[in-house]
Design an enzyme around this catalytic site. Sequence first.
Site, PDB file in Angstrom:
ATOM      1  N   HIS A   1       1.511  -1.074  -0.052  1.00  0.00           N
ATOM      2  CA  HIS A   1      -0.068   0.203   0.107  1.00  0.00           C
ATOM      3  C   HIS A   1       1.036   1.117   0.046  1.00  0.00           C
ATOM      4  O   HIS A   1       0.789   1.827  -1.100  1.00  0.00           O
ATOM      5  CB  HIS A   1      -1.019  -0.079   1.536  1.00  0.00           C
ATOM      6  CG  HIS A   1      -1.628   1.040   1.267  1.00  0.00           C
ATOM      7  ND1 HIS A   1      -2.849   1.442   0.548  1.00  0.00           N
ATOM      8  CD2 HIS A   1      -1.440   1.900   2.108  1.00  0.00           C
ATOM      9  CE1 HIS A   1      -3.497   2.466   0.591  1.00  0.00           C
ATOM     10  NE2 HIS A   1      -2.621   2.964   1.694  1.00  0.00           N
TER      11      HIS A   1
ATOM     12  N   ARG B   1       9.643  -7.657 -33.773  1.00  0.00           N
ATOM     13  CA  ARG B   1      10.603  -8.213 -34.840  1.00  0.00           C
ATOM     14  C   ARG B   1      10.337  -9.569 -34.902  1.00  0.00           C
ATOM     15  O   ARG B   1      11.166  -9.725 -34.388  1.00  0.00           O
ATOM     16  CB  ARG B   1      11.913  -7.311 -34.613  1.00  0.00           C
ATOM     17  CG  ARG B   1      12.967  -7.466 -36.132  1.00  0.00           C
ATOM     18  CD  ARG B   1      13.950  -6.786 -35.815  1.00  0.00           C
ATOM     19  NE  ARG B   1      15.053  -6.824 -34.393  1.00  0.00           N
ATOM     20  CZ  ARG B   1      15.808  -5.899 -34.460  1.00  0.00           C
ATOM     21  NH1 ARG B   1      16.090  -4.966 -34.859  1.00  0.00           N
ATOM     22  NH2 ARG B   1      16.646  -6.484 -33.260  1.00  0.00           N
TER      23      ARG B   1
ATOM     24  N   GLU C   1      16.217  -0.890 -43.771  1.00  0.00           N
ATOM     25  CA  GLU C   1      17.024  -0.981 -43.711  1.00  0.00           C
ATOM     26  C   GLU C   1      18.327  -1.468 -44.828  1.00  0.00           C
ATOM     27  O   GLU C   1      19.376  -1.421 -44.603  1.00  0.00           O
ATOM     28  CB  GLU C   1      17.428  -1.916 -42.166  1.00  0.00           C
ATOM     29  CG  GLU C   1      16.791  -2.934 -42.281  1.00  0.00           C
ATOM     30  CD  GLU C   1      17.339  -3.965 -40.543  1.00  0.00           C
ATOM     31  OE1 GLU C   1      17.698  -3.556 -40.054  1.00  0.00           O
ATOM     32  OE2 GLU C   1      16.619  -4.878 -40.567  1.00  0.00           O
TER      33      GLU C   1
ATOM     34  N   ASN D   1      19.564   2.569 -38.649  1.00  0.00           N
ATOM     35  CA  ASN D   1      21.195   2.252 -38.706  1.00  0.00           C
ATOM     36  C   ASN D   1      21.803   1.469 -39.520  1.00  0.00           C
ATOM     37  O   ASN D   1      23.794   1.158 -39.786  1.00  0.00           O
ATOM     38  CB  ASN D   1      21.355   1.794 -36.807  1.00  0.00           C
ATOM     39  CG  ASN D   1      21.232   2.365 -36.028  1.00  0.00           C
ATOM     40  OD1 ASN D   1      20.850   3.705 -36.371  1.00  0.00           O
ATOM     41  ND2 ASN D   1      21.310   1.831 -34.597  1.00  0.00           N
ATOM     42  N   ASP D   2      21.380   0.539 -39.531  1.00  0.00           N
ATOM     43  CA  ASP D   2      21.723  -0.370 -41.257  1.00  0.00           C
ATOM     44  C   ASP D   2      21.434  -0.065 -41.808  1.00  0.00           C
ATOM     45  O   ASP D   2      22.393   0.067 -43.163  1.00  0.00           O
ATOM     46  CB  ASP D   2      21.085  -1.562 -40.409  1.00  0.00           C
ATOM     47  CG  ASP D   2      21.724  -2.603 -39.749  1.00  0.00           C
ATOM     48  OD1 ASP D   2      23.340  -2.183 -39.385  1.00  0.00           O
ATOM     49  OD2 ASP D   2      20.787  -3.996 -39.627  1.00  0.00           O
TER      50      ASP D   2
ATOM     51  N   ARG E   1      30.220   0.773 -39.109  1.00  0.00           N
ATOM     52  CA  ARG E   1      29.994   1.667 -37.746  1.00  0.00           C
ATOM     53  C   ARG E   1      31.198   1.119 -36.539  1.00  0.00           C
ATOM     54  O   ARG E   1      31.551   2.025 -36.043  1.00  0.00           O
ATOM     55  CB  ARG E   1      28.203   1.402 -37.268  1.00  0.00           C
ATOM     56  CG  ARG E   1      27.282   2.021 -37.515  1.00  0.00           C
ATOM     57  CD  ARG E   1      25.709   1.557 -37.297  1.00  0.00           C
ATOM     58  NE  ARG E   1      26.156   1.040 -36.694  1.00  0.00           N
ATOM     59  CZ  ARG E   1      24.872   0.184 -35.920  1.00  0.00           C
ATOM     60  NH1 ARG E   1      24.623   0.660 -34.948  1.00  0.00           N
ATOM     61  NH2 ARG E   1      24.564  -0.931 -36.117  1.00  0.00           N
TER      62      ARG E   1
END
Lengths: 570, 88
Positions: A189, A332, A431, A454-455, A465
Amino acid sequence: MKGIGVSPGISIGRAFVIKKTEPALTGILLKNEAEILLEIERFDLAVSHAADEIESIKANTVLQDEELSLLETQIELLTDPQIKADVIEKIESDKKNANDALIEVIGNFVQLFENMDDEYMRARSADIKDIGSRILNHLDGQGQGKVNTYKFAPDTIVIAEDISPSDTLTMDIKHVTGFATQAGSKTSHTTIIAKSKGIPAVVSCGNALATVVNNDVVILDAINGIVYINPSQEIIDDYTIKRAAYRERTDKLKALKDVLAITRDGKRITLSANISGADDMEDVFYNGGDGVGLLRTELLFMDRDSFPTEDEQFEFYKSIALRSKNKPVIVRTIDIGGDKHLPYFNLPAELNPFLGYRAIRICLDRKDLFITQLKAILRASVFGDLKIMFPMISNVQEIKSAKSIVAEAKAELLNDNIVFNADIKIGIMIEIPSAAITADILAQEVDFFSIGTNDLCQYTLAVDRMNEKISHLYDPFNPGVLRLINNVIEQGHKHNIHVGMCGEMASDPIATLLLLGMGLNDFSMNAASIPTIKNIIVNNSITKARNIYKNVMEMNSSEKIIAYLQEAAQ
Amino acid sequence: MISKDYMIMAAQGIHARPATTLIKLTKNFKSAVSLKKGDKVVRLNSILNILSMTIKGGETVCVIIEGEDEVSAATAIDLFFTEELKHL
């Protein structure tokens, strides 16, 4: 001392210790039928007075939703027919008076709940104890006057064994800046109230807390679950700085949490989160997210020594769907290969793993693995708004193949009489440059796109990267990358499908207006970035964003674009 | 008598808040409403009895309704389990 921080924040103040006394049995035995009837009547009257008391708190206090529902539950507990039946039974058969009968019945229920294996249910024993003492107060004829009304000085930190629902509701908590309790849990509580009021709380500190006396200086670090009693000046100074920084951060968040991400000219933008498991869901809503734009499923496959079964996967997706409050969750399908490897799935070493056997390419090759995952997602789809997304799509044939395997998975479930959402939406990650360029073709096959910047950036610019020597070339503001992103959004909308972005660019404040101008209306990012991006959206208009976008598309280098966007963001 | 199975579509299962809502809902009807999980059956009027069943998200319970207004009670309860529960 260490406890569990349940309502985050930092407080520095002086202790106010609340001590409870256990009710004592009277040992009185009833002598005749008339006394029995009187005791039952006395009990009924005490219950109805106790219920009236709560009704009057409800009527006379400004309450938040959490507190209101708590009071409603208290009334149900007070008037619970099972409690009444058990109490009457003890009065009639055991000749106990109402006080003793109630103390025993409450004691039994408290014990029953304390022994449950469910943490939430265990925490409810405090609620039962609380209504018990409320009825008991009325049985003793002390009624309203007995309700504790504590008066606190500013910056009080309340220290107690546990804080009952009644305590928190009748407490004047205006000056309370923290709670520390010996008992309690994440669902007790104290936790619920502290969270709804935004007051830092550390529970489950144990017996060490019993040594605290009134006016001790207390520091409550409810972020890390630490309580300091009479700390050194050095620690106090350190925490004064930490407290200021924390307040600044949360004030910003609080102001935006329940605000919808709508631009000044009325366009509603969806801000969702990228997550890896059910535990992240709380963070999503805490930061005011609209759902999940990317559920990575790799976590499910890592840290084990064999592939998870369909049932194991189903439980994973189900737990997320159940926590999603019916907001969309994009799942995904497995994205292994590249830099992500599984110890039990031997992928031969490749010269160019990022250009190799990975993600959907493995799934289409190893249909057995793919169909297991799809069936598990489909089964979980009745528990929330799940969508399926395929990573690393490079051409339309891959979509068709993947979709036909989805159809097979559906047919197998149908054959086994297992329910699933037959209309589950299917989308793809954009991507790979070929997918971005042929967005018009791919859009005809799917319900949505999600741009993985990103890709996409790495493949478009031919930049690894991870390679430090060329990392300066990795640049999402390269006009080539921007043109690809723009094409995906434009073609997606031309074909009336939903276009989102789940790469890092979606959480980059410099990019927000540009992407808005391109027409992107679904940004998915780590939950903690949502307030920052929302702040930009609510303070700008689509008209302004369109202008910025038009100007950017005429610029010939990312240096110019970044400089311009930085200036526009001011 | 009407009886129907429901899968609990809420992560927290039937905790205090939905249990309270459910009891208040059934009070609007004359029919006797019971909840069955496994071989345990409780009347839907005691919050303690409902909570002590520890009904978790994803589990299936059976609702049994009997009385003159059982059809309208069933409709309201159906809405509770299929829709309202998700938002509690």
